[in-house]
Design a protein around this motif. Structure first.
Motif, PDB file in Angstrom:
ATOM      1  N   PHE A 268       0.833  -1.211   0.000  1.00  6.62           N
ATOM      2  CA  PHE A 268       0.000   0.000   0.000  1.00  6.62           C
ATOM      3  C   PHE A 268       0.863   1.255   0.000  1.00  6.62           C
ATOM      4  CE2 PHE A 268      -1.765   3.409   2.644  1.00  6.62           C
ATOM      5  CZ  PHE A 268      -2.853   3.774   1.866  1.00  6.62           C
ATOM      6  N   ILE A 269       1.889   1.286   0.846  1.00  2.77           N
ATOM      7  CA  ILE A 269       2.759   2.468   0.955  1.00  2.77           C
ATOM      8  C   ILE A 269       3.461   2.747  -0.370  1.00  2.77           C
ATOM      9  CG2 ILE A 269       4.850   3.368   2.049  1.00  2.77           C
ATOM     10  CD1 ILE A 269       3.978   1.929   4.609  1.00  2.77           C
ATOM     11  N   ILE A 270       3.990   1.687  -1.004  1.00  4.36           N
ATOM     12  CA  ILE A 270       4.693   1.875  -2.277  1.00  4.36           C
ATOM     13  C   ILE A 270       3.734   2.356  -3.353  1.00  4.36           C
ATOM     14  CG2 ILE A 270       5.927   0.679  -4.129  1.00  4.36           C
ATOM     15  CD1 ILE A 270       7.194  -1.098  -2.009  1.00  4.36           C
ATOM     16  N   ARG A 271       2.556   1.751  -3.413  1.00  3.86           N
ATOM     17  CA  ARG A 271       1.580   2.155  -4.430  1.00  3.86           C
ATOM     18  C   ARG A 271       1.091   3.581  -4.203  1.00  3.86           C
ATOM     19  NH1 ARG A 271      -2.577  -2.912  -5.583  1.00  3.86           N
ATOM     20  NH2 ARG A 271      -1.069  -4.297  -6.616  1.00  3.86           N
ATOM     21  N   ARG A 272       0.919   3.939  -2.947  1.00  3.68           N
ATOM     22  CA  ARG A 272       0.330   5.238  -2.617  1.00  3.68           C
ATOM     23  C   ARG A 272       1.347   6.376  -2.671  1.00  3.68           C
ATOM     24  NH1 ARG A 272      -4.892   7.327  -2.266  1.00  3.68           N
ATOM     25  NH2 ARG A 272      -4.948   9.030  -0.752  1.00  3.68           N
ATOM     26  N   PHE A 273       2.551   6.119  -2.169  1.00  2.00           N
ATOM     27  CA  PHE A 273       3.517   7.198  -2.025  1.00  2.00           C
ATOM     28  C   PHE A 273       4.806   7.002  -2.829  1.00  2.00           C
ATOM     29  CE2 PHE A 273       1.169   6.743   2.011  1.00  2.00           C
ATOM     30  CZ  PHE A 273       0.495   7.953   2.005  1.00  2.00           C
ATOM     31  N   GLY A 274       5.033   5.824  -3.367  1.00  2.00           N
ATOM     32  CA  GLY A 274       6.270   5.549  -4.072  1.00  2.00           C
ATOM     33  C   GLY A 274       6.210   5.893  -5.542  1.00  2.00           C
ATOM     34  N   SER A 275       7.347   5.757  -6.201  1.00  2.00           N
ATOM     35  CA  SER A 275       7.421   6.059  -7.630  1.00  2.00           C
ATOM     36  C   SER A 275       7.004   4.867  -8.479  1.00  2.00           C
ATOM     37  CB  SER A 275       8.852   6.483  -8.001  1.00  2.00           C
ATOM     38  OG  SER A 275       9.778   5.461  -7.664  1.00  2.00           O
ATOM     39  N   TYR A 276       6.980   3.668  -7.874  1.00  2.00           N
ATOM     40  CA  TYR A 276       6.537   2.477  -8.593  1.00  2.00           C
ATOM     41  C   TYR A 276       5.036   2.299  -8.397  1.00  2.00           C
ATOM     42  CZ  TYR A 276      11.314   0.813  -9.394  1.00  2.00           C
ATOM     43  OH  TYR A 276      12.608   0.690  -9.816  1.00  2.00           O
ATOM     44  N   PRO A 277       4.287   2.023  -9.467  1.00  2.00           N
ATOM     45  CA  PRO A 277       2.859   1.786  -9.302  1.00  2.00           C
ATOM     46  C   PRO A 277       2.569   0.465  -8.604  1.00  2.00           C
ATOM     47  CG  PRO A 277       3.506   1.366 -11.577  1.00  2.00           C
ATOM     48  CD  PRO A 277       4.697   1.966 -10.886  1.00  2.00           C
ATOM     49  N   GLU A 278       3.496  -0.491  -8.686  1.00  2.00           N
ATOM     50  CA  GLU A 278       3.321  -1.804  -8.075  1.00  2.00           C
ATOM     51  C   GLU A 278       4.324  -1.979  -6.940  1.00  2.00           C
ATOM     52  OE1 GLU A 278       1.816  -4.145  -6.900  1.00  2.00           O
ATOM     53  OE2 GLU A 278       1.318  -5.391  -8.629  1.00  2.00           O
ATOM     54  N   GLY A 279       3.942  -2.681  -5.892  1.00  2.00           N
ATOM     55  CA  GLY A 279       4.844  -2.843  -4.763  1.00  2.00           C
ATOM     56  C   GLY A 279       4.882  -4.236  -4.187  1.00  2.00           C
ATOM     57  N   VAL A 280       4.223  -5.191  -4.842  1.00  2.00           N
ATOM     58  CA  VAL A 280       4.124  -6.544  -4.301  1.00  2.00           C
ATOM     59  C   VAL A 280       5.489  -7.202  -4.173  1.00  2.00           C
ATOM     60  CG1 VAL A 280       3.228  -8.868  -4.732  1.00  2.00           C
ATOM     61  CG2 VAL A 280       1.755  -6.887  -5.086  1.00  2.00           C
ATOM     62  N   SER A 281       6.293  -7.143  -5.223  1.00  2.00           N
ATOM     63  CA  SER A 281       7.600  -7.796  -5.207  1.00  2.00           C
ATOM     64  C   SER A 281       8.496  -7.233  -4.114  1.00  2.00           C
ATOM     65  CB  SER A 281       8.292  -7.644  -6.570  1.00  2.00           C
ATOM     66  OG  SER A 281       7.541  -8.254  -7.589  1.00  2.00           O
ATOM     67  N   PHE A 282       8.554  -5.907  -4.014  1.00  2.00           N
ATOM     68  CA  PHE A 282       9.390  -5.283  -2.996  1.00  2.00           C
ATOM     69  C   PHE A 282       8.900  -5.615  -1.591  1.00  2.00           C
ATOM     70  CE2 PHE A 282      10.121  -2.613  -6.742  1.00  2.00           C
ATOM     71  CZ  PHE A 282      11.512  -2.540  -6.748  1.00  2.00           C
ATOM     72  N   SER A 283       7.587  -5.649  -1.415  1.00  2.00           N
ATOM     73  CA  SER A 283       7.048  -5.934  -0.082  1.00  2.00           C
ATOM     74  C   SER A 283       7.395  -7.348   0.370  1.00  2.00           C
ATOM     75  CB  SER A 283       5.528  -5.734  -0.077  1.00  2.00           C
ATOM     76  OG  SER A 283       4.856  -6.733  -0.828  1.00  2.00           O
ATOM     77  N   ILE A 284       7.281  -8.312  -0.522  1.00  2.00           N
ATOM     78  CA  ILE A 284       7.595  -9.692  -0.160  1.00  2.00           C
ATOM     79  C   ILE A 284       9.075  -9.850   0.127  1.00  2.00           C
ATOM     80  CG2 ILE A 284       7.613 -12.084  -0.993  1.00  2.00           C
ATOM     81  CD1 ILE A 284       5.055 -11.479  -2.527  1.00  2.00           C
ATOM     82  N   LEU A 285       9.929  -9.217  -0.685  1.00  2.00           N
ATOM     83  CA  LEU A 285      11.369  -9.309  -0.461  1.00  2.00           C
ATOM     84  C   LEU A 285      11.753  -8.702   0.890  1.00  2.00           C
ATOM     85  CD1 LEU A 285      14.213 -10.013  -1.428  1.00  2.00           C
ATOM     86  CD2 LEU A 285      14.273  -7.808  -2.617  1.00  2.00           C
ATOM     87  N   LEU A 286      11.189  -7.548   1.215  1.00  2.00           N
ATOM     88  CA  LEU A 286      11.484  -6.908   2.497  1.00  2.00           C
ATOM     89  C   LEU A 286      11.020  -7.778   3.665  1.00  2.00           C
ATOM     90  CD1 LEU A 286      10.585  -3.188   1.686  1.00  2.00           C
ATOM     91  CD2 LEU A 286      12.852  -4.109   2.130  1.00  2.00           C
ATOM     92  N   MET A 287       9.857  -8.384   3.530  1.00  2.00           N
ATOM     93  CA  MET A 287       9.357  -9.243   4.606  1.00  2.00           C
ATOM     94  C   MET A 287      10.143 -10.549   4.687  1.00  2.00           C
ATOM     95  SD  MET A 287       7.217  -7.407   6.126  1.00  2.00           S
ATOM     96  CE  MET A 287       6.669  -8.642   7.311  1.00  2.00           C
ATOM     97  N   ASN A 288      10.694 -11.018   3.560  1.00  2.00           N
ATOM     98  CA  ASN A 288      11.591 -12.185   3.590  1.00  2.00           C
ATOM     99  C   ASN A 288      12.779 -11.912   4.502  1.00  2.00           C
ATOM    100  OD1 ASN A 288      11.223 -13.222   0.093  1.00  2.00           O
ATOM    101  ND2 ASN A 288      10.040 -13.768   1.895  1.00  2.00           N
TER     102      ASN A 288
END
Length: 313
Positions: A268-288
């Motif tokens: 949600f944060i990446i989609r809402r405030f980030g430069s990337y429209p998608e954030g699923v990949s980054f979110s999973i990697l960070l949580m890994n």
């Protein structure tokens, strides 16, 4: 007279082998892969074959060079290649797909000890590396059913169109009739695959439901269209097939819920405030990366541990 056999736990002899788990994951991905072939054309087949074939090749070469038992028979390399392909656009050059396979198998998986030892999901990491290295190629989408002339039919993914007059309908998002990566467009096919894995007890729905649910609620609170947000992009692919990876996600149910919540919040944060429209990949990697800490905080306390500590004092 029967002998008493004393052995360490677990004592259940009907455990599921790695090969069977991977085979079920492949079966679960087939509906989404078939939908990709239907919507994006026959090029999906050789692109998938390149990903799977190169993943198997790199795993075989790595295990041979490291003088370790070869593991290509457990189908984990096949699953990695298939999931990687599902995270790529249909127009991606084959040589880039080979680079992605190299990153996934050699760097993320084998250099850390092989299956079960990797700190992050190989396919997710490979997608991010390709996205950063080849942004133009990784964001070149095509309209469904118009794959005869790939250079003339590039289009935007649904996420940047959210809230505009060109926003994709819920039905098209659910069925997959929109641009995007091979495996992230058809929510229906991904849902079928995810429920199949849950029914076979291959995955728990704790992480997927907390992932999707947290993104839905945060989108609703922020006045974004919550249904659009969970149907568009790679939410279903990430939630059911990558946020449930045995090696890189928590074991406990509480841990899985925390992991899913973290993925939903970061997406949600990446989609809402980030430069990337998608954030699923980054979110999973960070949580890994945070998985060991989540497991430490949510681990089950050993019965009698508190009493033992008091007695020691």
């Amino acid at each position: 007279m029967d002998k008493l056999i004393v052995s360490p736990s677990p004592h259940d002899e009907n455990y599921t082998k790695t090969t069977n788990i991977m085979l079920n994951v492949i079966i679960a991905l087939l509906p989404a892969w078939g939908a990709a072939v239907y919507f994006f054309g026959l090029r999906v087949i050789p692109l998938t074959a390149v990903c799977i074939g190169s993943c198997i090749f790199f795993e075989y070469v790595c295990r041979t060079m490291m003088k370790r038992s070869n593991t290509i028979g457990d189908l984990s390399a096949v699953v990695t290649g298939l999931i990687l392909a599902m995270n790529l656009p249909s127009t991606l050059p084959y040589w880039m797909a080979v680079i992605g396979s190299f990153v996934a198998i050699v760097i993320v998986k084998q250099l850390f000890g092989g299956l079960g030892q990797n700190f992050a999901n190989p396919a997710i990491t490979a997608r991010i590396v390709l996205m950063i290295s080849f942004p133009a190629a990784m964001t070149k989408w095509v309209e469904p059913f118009t794959h005869t002339d790939l250079d003339a039919i590039s289009s935007a993914t649904p996420l940047p169109l959210a809230g505009t007059d060109n926003a994709v309908s819920y039905l098209d998002l659910f069925l997959g009739k929109t641009g995007g990566c091979l495996g992230e467009t058809c929510a229906l096919a991904l849902l079928i695959g995810g429920l199949y894995l849950a029914a076979r007890k291959i995955i728990s729905l704790a992480a997927p439901l907390s992932f999707i649910g947290s993104l839905f609620i945060l989108s609703w609170i922020s006045s974004s269209d919550p249904v659009y947000q969970i149907l568009a992009g790679g939410v279903f692919l990430g939630a059911f097939f990558m946020a449930t990876d045995y090696a890189t996600t928590p074991i406990t149910t509480k841990g899985k819920i925390v992991f899913g919540l973290g993925c939903g919040i970061i997406t949600f944060i990446i989609r809402r405030f980030g430069s990337y429209p998608e954030g699923v990949s980054f979110s999973i990697l960070l949580m890994n990366v945070l998985t060991p800490y989540i497991e430490q905080l949510t681990r089950t306390k050993v019965l009698g541990a508190k009493e033992a500590e008091k007695n020691e004092g």
